[in-house]
Design a protein around this motif. Structure first.
Motif, mmCIF file in Angstrom:
data_model
loop_
_atom_site.group_PDB
_atom_site.id
_atom_site.type_symbol
_atom_site.label_atom_id
_atom_site.label_comp_id
_atom_site.label_asym_id
_atom_site.label_seq_id
_atom_site.Cartn_x
_atom_site.Cartn_y
_atom_site.Cartn_z
ATOM 1 N N ALA A 1 -17.790 3.573 7.947
ATOM 2 C CA ALA A 1 -19.091 4.050 8.400
ATOM 3 C C ALA A 1 -18.898 4.682 9.772
ATOM 4 O O ALA A 1 -18.066 4.214 10.570
ATOM 5 N N GLU A 2 -19.637 5.728 10.060
ATOM 6 C CA GLU A 2 -19.467 6.447 11.330
ATOM 7 C C GLU A 2 -19.675 5.534 12.537
ATOM 8 O O GLU A 2 -18.954 5.634 13.523
ATOM 9 N N ASP A 3 -20.616 4.614 12.444
ATOM 10 C CA ASP A 3 -20.902 3.738 13.580
ATOM 11 C C ASP A 3 -20.082 2.442 13.561
ATOM 12 O O ASP A 3 -20.289 1.560 14.377
ATOM 13 N N ASP A 4 -19.137 2.321 12.637
ATOM 14 C CA ASP A 4 -18.254 1.152 12.554
ATOM 15 C C ASP A 4 -16.871 1.601 12.105
ATOM 16 O O ASP A 4 -16.352 1.135 11.092
ATOM 17 N N GLN A 5 -16.255 2.486 12.863
ATOM 18 C CA GLN A 5 -14.984 3.075 12.458
ATOM 19 C C GLN A 5 -13.815 2.106 12.537
ATOM 20 O O GLN A 5 -12.759 2.382 11.999
ATOM 21 N N SER A 6 -14.007 0.965 13.183
ATOM 22 C CA SER A 6 -12.925 -0.018 13.227
ATOM 23 C C SER A 6 -12.851 -0.829 11.933
ATOM 24 O O SER A 6 -11.863 -1.512 11.682
ATOM 25 N N THR A 7 -13.881 -0.755 11.101
ATOM 26 C CA THR A 7 -13.870 -1.428 9.800
ATOM 27 C C THR A 7 -13.671 -0.373 8.724
ATOM 28 O O THR A 7 -14.577 0.376 8.402
ATOM 29 N N ARG A 8 -12.479 -0.330 8.195
ATOM 30 C CA ARG A 8 -12.124 0.699 7.209
ATOM 31 C C ARG A 8 -11.836 0.063 5.865
ATOM 32 O O ARG A 8 -11.431 -1.089 5.797
ATOM 33 N N ARG A 9 -12.045 0.846 4.811
ATOM 34 C CA ARG A 9 -11.669 0.381 3.474
ATOM 35 C C ARG A 9 -10.829 1.453 2.804
ATOM 36 O O ARG A 9 -11.048 2.642 2.988
ATOM 37 N N ARG A 10 -9.857 0.983 2.052
ATOM 38 C CA ARG A 10 -8.985 1.908 1.319
ATOM 39 C C ARG A 10 -9.752 2.510 0.159
ATOM 40 O O ARG A 10 -10.605 1.871 -0.433
ATOM 41 N N VAL A 11 -9.406 3.738 -0.197
ATOM 42 C CA VAL A 11 -10.057 4.428 -1.316
ATOM 43 C C VAL A 11 -9.317 4.130 -2.610
ATOM 44 O O VAL A 11 -9.939 3.886 -3.634
ATOM 45 N N TRP A 12 -7.980 4.125 -2.566
ATOM 46 C CA TRP A 12 -7.191 3.910 -3.774
ATOM 47 C C TRP A 12 -6.374 2.638 -3.682
ATOM 48 O O TRP A 12 -5.994 2.182 -2.614
ATOM 49 N N CYS A 13 -6.085 2.061 -4.839
ATOM 50 C CA CYS A 13 -5.310 0.831 -4.948
ATOM 51 C C CYS A 13 -3.924 1.014 -4.332
ATOM 52 O O CYS A 13 -3.510 0.244 -3.486
ATOM 53 N N ASP A 14 -3.170 2.002 -4.793
ATOM 54 C CA ASP A 14 -1.847 2.359 -4.277
ATOM 55 C C ASP A 14 -0.806 1.246 -4.422
ATOM 56 O O ASP A 14 0.185 1.229 -3.719
ATOM 57 N N ALA A 15 -1.026 0.300 -5.333
ATOM 58 C CA ALA A 15 -0.059 -0.782 -5.539
ATOM 59 C C ALA A 15 1.258 -0.208 -6.056
ATOM 60 O O ALA A 15 1.265 0.704 -6.876
ATOM 61 N N PRO A 16 2.400 -0.725 -5.585
ATOM 62 C CA PRO A 16 3.686 -0.250 -6.077
ATOM 63 C C PRO A 16 3.883 -0.597 -7.549
ATOM 64 O O PRO A 16 3.549 -1.695 -7.979
ATOM 65 N N LEU A 17 4.413 0.358 -8.306
ATOM 66 C CA LEU A 17 4.666 0.160 -9.734
ATOM 67 C C LEU A 17 6.147 0.249 -10.062
ATOM 68 O O LEU A 17 6.523 0.333 -11.214
ATOM 69 N N GLY A 18 6.986 0.249 -9.063
ATOM 70 C CA GLY A 18 8.426 0.379 -9.256
ATOM 71 C C GLY A 18 8.899 1.778 -8.928
ATOM 72 O O GLY A 18 8.208 2.750 -9.219
ATOM 73 N N GLY A 19 10.037 1.860 -8.299
ATOM 74 C CA GLY A 19 10.541 3.165 -7.879
ATOM 75 C C GLY A 19 9.593 3.788 -6.858
ATOM 76 O O GLY A 19 9.087 3.105 -5.973
ATOM 77 N N ASP A 20 9.328 5.067 -7.014
ATOM 78 C CA ASP A 20 8.410 5.766 -6.117
ATOM 79 C C ASP A 20 6.988 5.807 -6.660
ATOM 80 O O ASP A 20 6.127 6.479 -6.105
ATOM 81 N N ARG A 21 6.750 5.124 -7.762
ATOM 82 C CA ARG A 21 5.444 5.203 -8.418
ATOM 83 C C ARG A 21 4.431 4.279 -7.759
ATOM 84 O O ARG A 21 4.765 3.200 -7.306
ATOM 85 N N ARG A 22 3.164 4.729 -7.725
ATOM 86 C CA ARG A 22 2.067 3.974 -7.139
ATOM 87 C C ARG A 22 0.844 4.067 -8.034
ATOM 88 O O ARG A 22 0.666 5.030 -8.770
ATOM 89 N N CYS A 23 -0.048 3.088 -7.940
ATOM 90 C CA CYS A 23 -1.288 3.099 -8.717
ATOM 91 C C CYS A 23 -2.235 4.159 -8.156
ATOM 92 O O CYS A 23 -2.429 4.263 -6.948
ATOM 93 N N ALA A 24 -2.840 4.937 -9.056
ATOM 94 C CA ALA A 24 -3.733 6.031 -8.658
ATOM 95 C C ALA A 24 -5.206 5.687 -8.813
ATOM 96 O O ALA A 24 -6.062 6.527 -8.563
ATOM 97 N N LEU A 25 -5.513 4.454 -9.202
ATOM 98 C CA LEU A 25 -6.909 4.078 -9.414
ATOM 99 C C LEU A 25 -7.579 3.685 -8.096
ATOM 100 O O LEU A 25 -6.917 3.424 -7.102
#
Length: 81
Positions: free
Chosen positions: A46-70
């Motif tokens: 939120a613009e008035d609470d920029q110190s509290t951020r949330r990730r947009v994507w999961c990005d969990a490692p799936l092995g090798g260079d692959r990452r979750c895109a959800l």
């Protein structure tokens, strides 16, 4: 000896959380060919609470260079991007 790295901070604004999510998706879709960009680490706040951020994507490692895109907190198994 390691090479210094720099991080780009690109402020953008939307009038709703859904709008900023759509903007993040559009940026990832149009710029995914740029290897310097790591959209898995993209966060929003939120613009008035920029110190509290949330990730947009999961990005969990799936092995090798692959990452979750959800989105974060997706209910199903992770999918490769």
């Amino acid at each position: 000896m390691s090479t210094a790295r720099w991080v780009l901070h690109l402020p953008a604004a939307a009038t709703s959380a859904e709008g900023v999510d759509r903007l993040a998706q559009a940026l990832r879709d149009s710029l995914r060919h740029v290897p310097a960009l790591d959209f898995g680490e993209l966060t929003i706040s939120a613009e008035d609470d920029q110190s509290t951020r949330r990730r947009v994507w999961c990005d969990a490692p799936l092995g090798g260079d692959r990452r979750c895109a959800l989105r974060t907190n997706h209910p199903d198994r992770c999918l490769d991007r």
